[in-house]
Motif scaffolding. Sequence first.
Motif, short mmCIF file in Angstrom:
data_model
loop_
_atom_site.label_atom_id
_atom_site.label_comp_id
_atom_site.label_asym_id
_atom_site.label_seq_id
_atom_site.Cartn_x
_atom_site.Cartn_y
_atom_site.Cartn_z
N UNK A 28 27.48 -31.48 -15.30
CA UNK A 28 27.71 -31.26 -13.87
C UNK A 28 28.99 -30.47 -13.59
N UNK A 34 26.55 -25.71 -11.34
CA UNK A 34 26.71 -25.45 -9.91
C UNK A 34 25.68 -24.45 -9.43
N UNK A 37 22.27 -26.11 -9.34
CA UNK A 37 22.16 -27.07 -8.24
C UNK A 37 21.99 -26.33 -6.90
N UNK A 38 22.79 -25.29 -6.75
CA UNK A 38 22.70 -24.52 -5.50
C UNK A 38 21.34 -23.82 -5.41
N UNK A 41 18.89 -26.32 -4.33
CA UNK A 41 18.99 -26.54 -2.88
C UNK A 41 18.30 -25.42 -2.11
N UNK A 42 18.54 -24.18 -2.56
CA UNK A 42 17.92 -23.04 -1.87
C UNK A 42 16.40 -23.16 -1.96
N UNK A 45 15.18 -25.99 0.42
CA UNK A 45 15.18 -25.63 1.84
C UNK A 45 14.13 -24.55 2.12
N UNK A 48 10.86 -26.32 2.38
CA UNK A 48 10.72 -27.01 3.66
C UNK A 48 10.38 -26.01 4.76
N UNK A 49 11.12 -24.89 4.77
CA UNK A 49 10.88 -23.88 5.82
C UNK A 49 9.47 -23.31 5.70
N UNK A 52 6.99 -25.95 7.00
CA UNK A 52 7.02 -26.10 8.46
C UNK A 52 6.48 -24.85 9.13
N UNK A 53 6.81 -23.69 8.58
CA UNK A 53 6.30 -22.45 9.15
C UNK A 53 4.79 -22.44 9.11
N UNK A 55 2.81 -25.06 8.99
CA UNK A 55 2.28 -26.08 9.90
C UNK A 55 2.30 -25.60 11.35
#
Lengths: 235, 242
Positions: A28, A34, A37-38, A41-42, A45, A48-49, A52-53, A55
């Motif tokens: 870590x 790093x 991990x980043x 995260x990208x 997200x 998720x976008x 949702x887009x 849906x």
Amino acid sequence: MTEGSAVAEAAEHPASPGWLRGRIDAFRTAPIAHGLLLGLFSLLTALVLAVVNDLTRGAIEDRATEDLYASLAQVIPDDIRDNEVTAGPLTLDDPQEGPVTVYRALQGGKVTGTAYEMIGYGYGGRIEVLLGVDPDGQLLGVRVLSHAETPGLGDKVEAAKSDWIFRFTGLSLGNPGPDAWKVKRDGGSFDQFSGATITPRAVVGAVRRGLEFFGRNQPALLAAPADTTASPEAK
Amino acid sequence: MSADYSKIARSGLWDDNIIFGQMLALCPLLAVTGTATNGLGMGLATAAVLVMSGVAISLVRNAITPEIRIPAFVLVIACIVTVVDMALNAWLHDLHKVLGLFIPLIVTNCAILGRAEAFASRNSAPAAAFDGLMMGLGFTASLVFVGACREILGSGTLFANASVLLGPRLGFLEITVIPDYDGFLLLILPPGGFIILGFLLALKSIVDSRQRASGHTADSRLPKVFTAAGVLSPEPEGETAR
């Protein structure tokens, strides 16, 4: 250095429960971790976008169509038509504006009004302006369908927030003259808002371009549609 | 550590109020407080995002290493704002027509990153949600108050267009305070926001010093440290100097 010592420690006790933990803790602190991990995260997200887009896309399109229909009803008066305005839209390829979708109001098979969208660019990007134009090139009404102008300053182009947009009703390219189709700051005859000139300038420009589009395509716009989809029972 | 909820509430609503305590989010303040109604819309939208981002960041706080926390927070916040925008547009379209303009502006609100860094990344999810709510309510109250001052002095009305935001039933909120008022343009424009903010800050300072003099709050006010991320450190163990 921390990595090296941790790895050495882990190698001494390969079976101990802290072994994996030590490896993870060491990893870590490494720069590559790093980045990973980043990146994770990208990816998350973005996922998720994307979900949702996916849906919401259908529902958002439906809402935009409903808005368009509601605005169409505002720029085409009920008493000049006996058809459903949204039925059988016409797509015209204009040399300057590109393809433009035109909705027509018919009465007895004759075109009594047209409505189409023009795009202006304001302070916050695209402003979609809907114009209703009668066969003589006079404006039946203008509405802003969507925009991202600053609340409190530029959003007075909305019919709900100010009566500025009603000013256009009844105007044409000859009234006021071609030179007056600007905001007052540019020497024209349309009011800008206090603190916001760019938004009304964009809307006035879009309406003016819309009327010029009408002038260029008047015969095609007013030609009676071949297949008379006008249904008499339509309200 | 267990969270002290009354302290969080006091911090969000008054002591560290986003506008009057931390002096953050001045960009949305100047942009939307021309009327009280717009201030209310912006405040409520921001409060919702503050609660959600607080919970999300609190939940992932142990997975993030300190070196990458700022970009990771930015990703989470931007993702939440975009999701809220799309969801409102699809399923609460009438509300989106009114609040939609404010939502993209929320991304420019450094206070959200500030809370993520200063509070949510160090506390449990319920505490972070409560902090977001209190900060959001304090922010909303500040925006409405500044908006009301600017609107009354600048255009002579109060809560103009409130029925568009709150529905026609609350249309009675729309008041013409000064009839036949010509308007005072300066106060509607961004400089007016700064001027009103200055007077209100002076007022808060007077109230605070009165309270201190009467011994209401015995805390020795530690000097606050502001950073680009909008972090401030009222606690002595704060690690702002990194």
